[in-house]
Design a protein around this motif. Structure first.
Motif: not given
Length: 253
Positions: A101-120, A203-210
């Motif tokens: 999976v690739m739910p990328i986003s700026p680190l400043d957004e602290l999307r920790i659940e997305d980080w965990e999903a990528m690691i898992d 990708v949960t960040n709309k700007e990055v996704r687009d």
């Protein structure tokens, strides 16, 4: 078109091949191509309906495929997938660790659940696949891991820090495994660039996704291109180990 046309000239014929993340994208393309070349395919993914439809497509074209719902975050699911392959076909030749999976986003957004999903999924899922298949490969005296990394595992850019970290790790683990494997097992890393798949959906960040969707629509290569790279590594003689393939669209920087 029958799958039987190409099998006599292929080093893939009759190999038993597990593919995780098999229900779409690179996994689906690899399943179709390898089945066409005579492999017995064991499909794993979370979407059972898509797995069933893919297995039916393969069988209807004179190929051979079985499937099981597989969440690579669950170690027991991968153990069950390996058991299914061994019980049905009596061996396992190749394990393709492809789920990601690739739910990328700026680190400043602290999307920790997305980080965990990528690691898992991207990292621990590969380790669980290795843990499930390695004892079987050792007992048989042969086997081949094909692990999907990314060009992001060679170079990171803004917004991709955690994703790149997981893909760098896949390459490091694969290289360590290769060095430990001895002369009976093979280990290949496939590092694709941008591929025409549905990866932007995670990708949960709309700007990055687009932005990613626009790049994909302009530059991306078809999943078939990556499938052919996987097939190339698998079809080599048993004493030839293709360690890494980096494949990207010519227009990708």
């Amino acid at each position: 078109m029958s799958f039987e046309k190409n099998v006599t000239v292929s080093g893939i014929k009759d190999k038993v091949i597990i593919i995780t993340g098999a229900s779409s994208g690179i996994g689906e393309a690899a399943a179709l191509l390898l089945a066409e070349r005579g492999a017995k395919i064991v499909l794993g993914a979370r979407g059972v309906d898509r797995l069933e439809a893919l297995a039916e497509r393969i069988v209807n074209r004179c190929g051979e495929a079985i499937y099981a719902r597989t969440d690579v975050q669950q170690r027991e699911d991968l153990s069950s997938l390996v058991t299914l392959a061994a019980e049905r076909y009596g061996k396992l030749d190749v394990f393709i660790n492809n789920a990601g999976v690739m739910p990328i986003s700026p680190l400043d957004e602290l999307r920790i659940e997305d980080w965990e999903a990528m690691i898992d999924i991207n990292l621990k899922g590969v380790l669980y696949g290795i843990a499930a298949a390695l004892p079987v490969f050792r007992k048989q005296g042969f086997g081949h891991f094909v692990n999907t990394s990314s060009t992001a595992g060679h170079k990171t850019v803004p917004n991709q820090s955690v994703y790149s970290g997981t893909k760098f790790a896949v390459r490091a683990i694969s290289e360590g495994l290769r060095q430990e494997a001895g002369d009976q097992l093979r280990v290949t890393v496939i590092s694709p660039g941008i591929v025409r798949t549905n990866f932007t959906e995670s990708v949960t960040n709309k700007e990055v996704r687009d932005r990613l969707a626009a790049i994909r629509d302009e530059l991306a290569m078809p999943p078939d291109a990556v499938a052919r790279a996987i097939a190339f590594a698998i079809e080599q003689p048993a004493d030839i180990d293709v360690n890494e393939i980096v494949i990207r669209p010519t227009a990708q920087v």
